[in-house]
Design a protein around this motif. Structure first.
Motif, PDB file in Angstrom:
ATOM      1  N   MET A   1      37.892  45.016  45.415  1.00  0.00           N
ATOM      2  CA  MET A   1      39.065  45.010  46.243  1.00  0.00           C
ATOM      3  C   MET A   1      38.666  44.630  47.658  1.00  0.00           C
ATOM      4  SD  MET A   1      38.683  48.911  46.453  1.00  0.00           S
ATOM      5  CE  MET A   1      38.313  48.664  44.818  1.00  0.00           C
ATOM      6  N   THR A   2      39.654  44.242  48.415  1.00  0.00           N
ATOM      7  CA  THR A   2      39.401  43.792  49.777  1.00  0.00           C
ATOM      8  C   THR A   2      39.507  44.952  50.763  1.00  0.00           C
ATOM      9  OG1 THR A   2      41.717  43.283  50.135  1.00  0.00           O
ATOM     10  CG2 THR A   2      40.320  41.490  49.263  1.00  0.00           C
ATOM     11  N   ARG A   3      39.074  44.676  51.982  1.00  0.00           N
ATOM     12  CA  ARG A   3      39.148  45.677  53.045  1.00  0.00           C
ATOM     13  C   ARG A   3      40.599  46.101  53.289  1.00  0.00           C
ATOM     14  NH1 ARG A   3      36.304  43.590  57.908  1.00  0.00           N
ATOM     15  NH2 ARG A   3      34.537  44.144  56.634  1.00  0.00           N
ATOM     16  N   GLY A   4      41.525  45.135  53.272  1.00  0.00           N
ATOM     17  CA  GLY A   4      42.933  45.446  53.504  1.00  0.00           C
ATOM     18  C   GLY A   4      43.490  46.419  52.481  1.00  0.00           C
ATOM     19  N   VAL A   5      43.168  46.214  51.224  1.00  0.00           N
ATOM     20  CA  VAL A   5      43.627  47.137  50.175  1.00  0.00           C
ATOM     21  C   VAL A   5      43.034  48.513  50.423  1.00  0.00           C
ATOM     22  CG1 VAL A   5      43.501  47.680  47.712  1.00  0.00           C
ATOM     23  CG2 VAL A   5      44.032  45.360  48.437  1.00  0.00           C
ATOM     24  N   ASN A   6      41.758  48.566  50.744  1.00  0.00           N
ATOM     25  CA  ASN A   6      41.108  49.858  51.004  1.00  0.00           C
ATOM     26  C   ASN A   6      41.760  50.603  52.156  1.00  0.00           C
ATOM     27  OD1 ASN A   6      39.214  50.830  49.271  1.00  0.00           O
ATOM     28  ND2 ASN A   6      37.489  49.848  50.271  1.00  0.00           N
ATOM     29  N   GLU A   7      42.291  49.870  53.133  1.00  0.00           N
ATOM     30  CA  GLU A   7      42.898  50.507  54.299  1.00  0.00           C
ATOM     31  C   GLU A   7      44.300  51.049  54.031  1.00  0.00           C
ATOM     32  OE1 GLU A   7      42.688  47.565  57.395  1.00  0.00           O
ATOM     33  OE2 GLU A   7      40.515  47.811  57.621  1.00  0.00           O
ATOM     34  N   VAL A   8      45.066  50.414  53.134  1.00  0.00           N
ATOM     35  CA  VAL A   8      46.467  50.815  52.962  1.00  0.00           C
ATOM     36  C   VAL A   8      46.808  51.429  51.603  1.00  0.00           C
ATOM     37  CG1 VAL A   8      47.309  49.164  54.669  1.00  0.00           C
ATOM     38  CG2 VAL A   8      47.240  48.504  52.282  1.00  0.00           C
ATOM     39  N   VAL A   9      45.898  51.345  50.639  1.00  0.00           N
ATOM     40  CA  VAL A   9      46.154  51.885  49.300  1.00  0.00           C
ATOM     41  C   VAL A   9      45.047  52.889  48.981  1.00  0.00           C
ATOM     42  CG1 VAL A   9      46.444  51.329  46.856  1.00  0.00           C
ATOM     43  CG2 VAL A   9      47.242  49.712  48.590  1.00  0.00           C
ATOM     44  N   SER A  10      45.437  54.125  48.684  1.00  0.00           N
ATOM     45  CA  SER A  10      44.438  55.153  48.385  1.00  0.00           C
ATOM     46  C   SER A  10      43.637  54.780  47.142  1.00  0.00           C
ATOM     47  CB  SER A  10      45.125  56.505  48.166  1.00  0.00           C
ATOM     48  OG  SER A  10      45.888  56.478  46.969  1.00  0.00           O
ATOM     49  N   VAL A  11      42.432  55.323  47.058  1.00  0.00           N
ATOM     50  CA  VAL A  11      41.564  55.058  45.908  1.00  0.00           C
ATOM     51  C   VAL A  11      42.247  55.499  44.619  1.00  0.00           C
ATOM     52  CG1 VAL A  11      39.365  55.661  44.807  1.00  0.00           C
ATOM     53  CG2 VAL A  11      39.439  55.138  47.249  1.00  0.00           C
ATOM     54  N   GLU A  12      42.926  56.648  44.650  1.00  0.00           N
ATOM     55  CA  GLU A  12      43.586  57.128  43.432  1.00  0.00           C
ATOM     56  C   GLU A  12      44.684  56.170  42.982  1.00  0.00           C
ATOM     57  OE1 GLU A  12      45.247  61.015  44.271  1.00  0.00           O
ATOM     58  OE2 GLU A  12      46.156  60.275  46.101  1.00  0.00           O
ATOM     59  N   LEU A  13      45.387  55.544  43.929  1.00  0.00           N
ATOM     60  CA  LEU A  13      46.421  54.574  43.565  1.00  0.00           C
ATOM     61  C   LEU A  13      45.785  53.261  43.109  1.00  0.00           C
ATOM     62  CD1 LEU A  13      49.326  53.824  43.198  1.00  0.00           C
ATOM     63  CD2 LEU A  13      49.504  53.400  45.661  1.00  0.00           C
ATOM     64  N   GLN A  14      44.690  52.847  43.725  1.00  0.00           N
ATOM     65  CA  GLN A  14      43.975  51.654  43.258  1.00  0.00           C
ATOM     66  C   GLN A  14      43.575  51.826  41.801  1.00  0.00           C
ATOM     67  OE1 GLN A  14      40.642  50.681  45.838  1.00  0.00           O
ATOM     68  NE2 GLN A  14      41.827  51.301  47.629  1.00  0.00           N
ATOM     69  N   LEU A  15      43.030  52.999  41.473  1.00  0.00           N
ATOM     70  CA  LEU A  15      42.632  53.271  40.085  1.00  0.00           C
ATOM     71  C   LEU A  15      43.831  53.256  39.152  1.00  0.00           C
ATOM     72  CD1 LEU A  15      39.981  56.069  40.701  1.00  0.00           C
ATOM     73  CD2 LEU A  15      39.559  53.695  40.007  1.00  0.00           C
ATOM     74  N   ALA A  16      44.972  53.750  39.635  1.00  0.00           N
ATOM     75  CA  ALA A  16      46.185  53.737  38.810  1.00  0.00           C
ATOM     76  C   ALA A  16      46.635  52.295  38.535  1.00  0.00           C
ATOM     77  CB  ALA A  16      47.297  54.520  39.498  1.00  0.00           C
ATOM     78  N   LEU A  17      46.512  51.409  39.530  1.00  0.00           N
ATOM     79  CA  LEU A  17      46.905  50.005  39.323  1.00  0.00           C
ATOM     80  C   LEU A  17      45.993  49.341  38.293  1.00  0.00           C
ATOM     81  CD1 LEU A  17      47.688  48.877  42.993  1.00  0.00           C
ATOM     82  CD2 LEU A  17      49.270  49.753  41.252  1.00  0.00           C
ATOM     83  N   TRP A  18      44.673  49.569  38.401  1.00  0.00           N
ATOM     84  CA  TRP A  18      43.756  49.034  37.386  1.00  0.00           C
ATOM     85  C   TRP A  18      44.114  49.607  36.008  1.00  0.00           C
ATOM     86  CZ3 TRP A  18      41.608  44.842  38.758  1.00  0.00           C
ATOM     87  CH2 TRP A  18      41.029  44.646  40.011  1.00  0.00           C
ATOM     88  N   GLY A  19      44.485  50.887  35.975  1.00  0.00           N
ATOM     89  CA  GLY A  19      44.867  51.524  34.714  1.00  0.00           C
ATOM     90  C   GLY A  19      46.112  50.911  34.092  1.00  0.00           C
ATOM     91  N   ILE A  20      47.065  50.517  34.934  1.00  0.00           N
ATOM     92  CA  ILE A  20      48.278  49.852  34.429  1.00  0.00           C
ATOM     93  C   ILE A  20      47.892  48.559  33.723  1.00  0.00           C
ATOM     94  CG2 ILE A  20      50.332  48.567  35.165  1.00  0.00           C
ATOM     95  CD1 ILE A  20      50.724  50.822  37.297  1.00  0.00           C
ATOM     96  N   LEU A  21      47.021  47.777  34.332  1.00  0.00           N
ATOM     97  CA  LEU A  21      46.596  46.518  33.703  1.00  0.00           C
ATOM     98  C   LEU A  21      45.862  46.779  32.398  1.00  0.00           C
ATOM     99  CD1 LEU A  21      45.447  44.454  36.801  1.00  0.00           C
ATOM    100  CD2 LEU A  21      47.598  44.295  35.534  1.00  0.00           C
ATOM    101  N   GLU A  22      45.026  47.813  32.371  1.00  0.00           N
ATOM    102  CA  GLU A  22      44.300  48.146  31.148  1.00  0.00           C
ATOM    103  C   GLU A  22      45.269  48.565  30.036  1.00  0.00           C
ATOM    104  OE1 GLU A  22      41.352  48.210  28.570  1.00  0.00           O
ATOM    105  OE2 GLU A  22      41.208  47.473  30.633  1.00  0.00           O
TER     106      GLU A  22
END
Length: 96
Positions: A1-22
């Motif tokens: 992920m990019t710096r911008g995503v890291n700044e505005v999207v929590s790690v737990e939500l990032q993991l949830a987005l990857w989980g949706i794709l899975e």
């Protein structure tokens, strides 16, 4: 992920987005190389719930997912996941 995503999207939500794709892969959905996630919140039983609209163009697909237990809700944020076949990158549209 990019710096911008890291700044505005929590790690737990990032993991949830990857989980949706899975989950979509596991159920046999054909995924476009560009996945769009529009993040918002909805009140459910008086509590804010993270809402994720997942969209793609080819084949056309739109689906809403609800993610609970997210402390820092992302509201009004759009996240892209671009998949090159070798790797996938999570980024904000203005980082493209």
């Amino acid at each position: 992920m990019t710096r911008g995503v890291n700044e505005v999207v929590s790690v737990e939500l990032q993991l949830a987005l990857w989980g949706i794709l899975e989950r979509r892969r596991e159920r046999g959905d054909q995924l476009d190389h560009l996945q769009i996630f529009e993040l918002s919140a909805e009140m459910v039983d008086g509590e804010p719930l993270q809402t994720v609209l997942n969209k793609q163009e080819q084949p056309f697909h739109e689906e809403v997912f609800y993610v609970d237990h997210i402390e820092n809700l992302a509201i009004g944020v759009t996240v892209w996941v671009m998949d090159s076949g070798e790797y996938a990158t999570m980024l904000l549209p203005n980082e493209y």
